[in-house]
Design an enzyme around this catalytic site. Sequence first.
Site, PDB file in Angstrom:
ATOM      1  N   HIS A  58      -0.650 -11.347   4.540  1.00  0.00           N
ATOM      2  CA  HIS A  58      -0.348 -10.625   5.763  1.00  0.00           C
ATOM      3  C   HIS A  58       0.479 -11.447   6.736  1.00  0.00           C
ATOM      4  CE1 HIS A  58      -3.712  -7.569   4.898  1.00  0.00           C
ATOM      5  NE2 HIS A  58      -2.533  -7.135   4.530  1.00  0.00           N
ATOM      6  N   ASP A 104       6.457   7.353   1.073  1.00  0.00           N
ATOM      7  CA  ASP A 104       5.554   8.109   0.201  1.00  0.00           C
ATOM      8  C   ASP A 104       6.208   8.425  -1.139  1.00  0.00           C
ATOM      9  OD1 ASP A 104       3.008   8.416   1.390  1.00  0.00           O
ATOM     10  OD2 ASP A 104       3.948   9.607   2.966  1.00  0.00           O
TER      11      ASP A 104
HETATM   12  C1  PEP Z   1       7.669   8.332   4.411  1.00  0.00           C
HETATM   13  O1  PEP Z   1       6.735   8.642   3.672  1.00  0.00           O
HETATM   14  O2  PEP Z   1       8.690   7.726   4.006  1.00  0.00           O
HETATM   15  C2  PEP Z   1       7.619   8.640   5.831  1.00  0.00           C
HETATM   16  C3  PEP Z   1       8.642   8.428   6.630  1.00  0.00           C
HETATM   17  O3  PEP Z   1       6.449   9.117   6.294  1.00  0.00           O
HETATM   18  P1  PEP Z   1       5.196   8.207   6.707  1.00  0.00           P
HETATM   19  O4  PEP Z   1       5.588   6.774   6.496  1.00  0.00           O
HETATM   20  O5  PEP Z   1       4.897   8.512   8.124  1.00  0.00           O
HETATM   21  O6  PEP Z   1       4.172   8.687   5.763  1.00  0.00           O
HETATM   22 MG    MG Z   2       5.262  10.108   4.404  1.00  0.00          MG
END
Ligand code: PEP
Ligand code: MG
Length: 835
Positions: free
Chosen positions: A460, A725
């Site tokens: 971290h 994601d």
């Molecule tokens: C992503 O998933 O790239 C995104 C921008 O959403 P979050 O990081 O808020 O899940």
């Molecule tokens: Mg996302």
Amino acid sequence: MISIVVVSHSLKLAVGILELAAQMTHGKIKLVCAAGVDDPENPIGTDSVAILEAIESVYSEDGVLVFVDIGSAILSTDMALELLDAEKVKNVHVTAAPIVEGTISASVAAAAGLSLNEVIDESHLALPSKQKQVAEKNREESVVLDFKTTEIIPNRNTVSVTTEVKNPHGIHARPASAIVSAVASFDAVITLKNGNNEVNAKSINSIALLGAKKGDRVVCSASGNEAAAAIKAFELLASNNFNEDIGQSKEPLINDDGNGYLNRGWGGESKNIDGCIKGVPASKGIAIAPISLFQTTMPKPSHRKSLGIEFERTTFLKAKEKAIEGLKLLAAKTVKEGATNQAEIFNAHIQMLDDPFLDNQISDLLNSDIDIETAWEIVVTRTAKAYADSSSDYMQERANDILDIGKRIMLLLLDIDEVKIEYSTPIILVADDLTPSDTAQLDPSFVKGLILAKGGHTSHSAILARSLGIPAIVGVNGTKSLVNGDIVIMDGITGSIMLNPAKEDIDGYRIQIEADESEKRQAIQLAKQAASTIDEQSIDIYANVATLKDVDDALSGGAEGIGLLRSEFLFMDRSEMPSEESQFEFYSEVASAFNGQPVIIRTLDIGGDKPLSYLQQTEEDNPFLGSRGIRLCLNNKMVFETQLKALLRATAKNSNIEIMFPMIATFEELKEAKSLLNDCHRDLVAKEVASKIPKVGIMIELPSAVVIADQLAKEADFFSIGTNDLTQYVMAADRGNEAVSYLVSGAQPAVLKMISMTAEAARKASIRVGICGELAGDDRFTETFVGLGIDELSMSPIRIAEVKQTIRKLSKKDATNKAQQILELNSLSEVIKVL
Ligand code: PEP
Ligand code: MG
């Protein structure tokens, strides 16, 4: 996997051997030593209890191989085995092989996954192999080898490949070790031939006998079930010069840690040469400054008498509550600084503190009439040791997190103020390790660099250093030789630290720093201007925001719009849902600050790692695959409709608002969400409340959405790719789990192909496509994204100036060619090299 224990009279000797072995095996196997005795006056000796502990610390049923030096080392080891559980003794083998050569050979063989017997054989081959090599040089000596290399049986189904050795020192120990690691697991007989000499490619000692020099043509042959695959693996390794930097490229064979940084593996490059120390590069940038040594430890309790279970328990609970408050503030501060993901570190600390596992242990100790400070010290030390002894690098690095929360609570229990890490002049901070809380305190205007003896690229402290923009090198052997006040030059890209550099070195690096800084200054000056490539392809640069403070940062940082307003932050850290009115005000305020420029507001993206205390959410085994994002909203219509109405009203007032639905997996979800939006609009109109339907886009962050992007494009006004994601779902690797962080990388060919497919679908449907995941702000990817036809990049405000400057130097034509070239690559390491 087999582990190695080195027993020696001398700690220095044993540490040196382990260092060498770790370098050859890149930390893949467990190597420990039991060496010397705990007597500063007379440190030479062996201790059977220490040997026992060492064996136990690395024991597994796969086996433990113990190397001993001389005399009493053998005796002490025998005694240690007598103390060891009889069941375990069966899997522990004490070898008579030479301690240096044997340990190195055995480590390489163990790292390649060979069995205990094979590893023992390799350790015994080490000495004759060396004798043969030395004898070949001094021809008058003659050594008779009493071992056989592989029996080479000619086979009609043999596959071969020839490669020319380009490595300046030929195939010496390190390339040999890379060959063994690459081919050992294949079900095939694999040989290497140099001239008339043909040896087993799965044996490091045999490869050493090849005597392959630069310019030699070596033939690798394989026969057996997996012959073709083995040859392919060898070919790949050879094309990468057996993972050795031969001076043509600075990049080693690398992984990407998913945070945009390159990983050479633990200790892989750690070495001391001529006033230069090397470690694992963890955060880019060059720093020249005097050293400031820093020590951080948990304060010691006074071991007072217990004042009763009730009193001690209440004291603990109060300290815990206060600590959690402090951690929440730290998380919020980190979010404000633009490092949303890094704030998760402190949220994880809160979870650790709340863990009943710690609580139960505390209760047991308090019941035994122990005061709370002593109890806390015992629990923290015990838990940290359990983490540190784990076989997983990821778990080992969590020991530091436990010590961090340990220190936080202990300071509160003892009512001591935290030692602030404050400086008023530029320094390079050197420490054994820094806790995440320590790192978060660092002020980049004075702390110019960070050198840590411990930690890997996923620790971290390394992640936080990156988010603070402080150059960092971790896993550095030799920090003990650094002295307060000594000037050093550190390079966070190569991982090298130059001690007491000559004036001309300082001058050279200063020129480099000045060039970097002037580039940064220029980028900041131009940040508010639009960015186009040299052949005039303009790319919109937007900001990701969560709070009104972020909106200010976005405006001053040069954002041309908001590409992602994470509306869920308005819903978090409160006991009840924000009303339609307060949401309306917030959205309106953000939109009017951007005065006509697009403001894309993402509807509530809750669930997964972002729970809401006031929303009934059933516990799920796999929350990331459960009810989150749009799924949760469609199941909680009241919450969703309130937000949609606030958005419709805000759009009537500010027509620059656009909305975006997160986590869309199916066409039906999009249709249903849009139909709810229309219902809400009708409702408002019926009540004569000003309402306007904004443009409606979707996040593309699930593989299913990519695959049906052409269909979704019929219902969506724009796409915004959520690479955070998307990466985790494409690679089936949790974005918060550092053990799989090498998979969570935007440079994975599968991820880049998904981005390309989305861009292509958007282009065909003539709708806009942007990226709003972390990758959008990573300038290593900018050219590829431009080449793939991305219209807009949305990022943390602090990244805007640099990305715009990168765009200004690109040509769309070259970028298109490069993107096509990248899409054809097969592996992460190839992509990283080309990016
Ligand atoms: C992503 O998933 O790239 C995104 C921008 O959403 P979050 O990081 O808020 O899940
Ligand atoms: Mg996302």
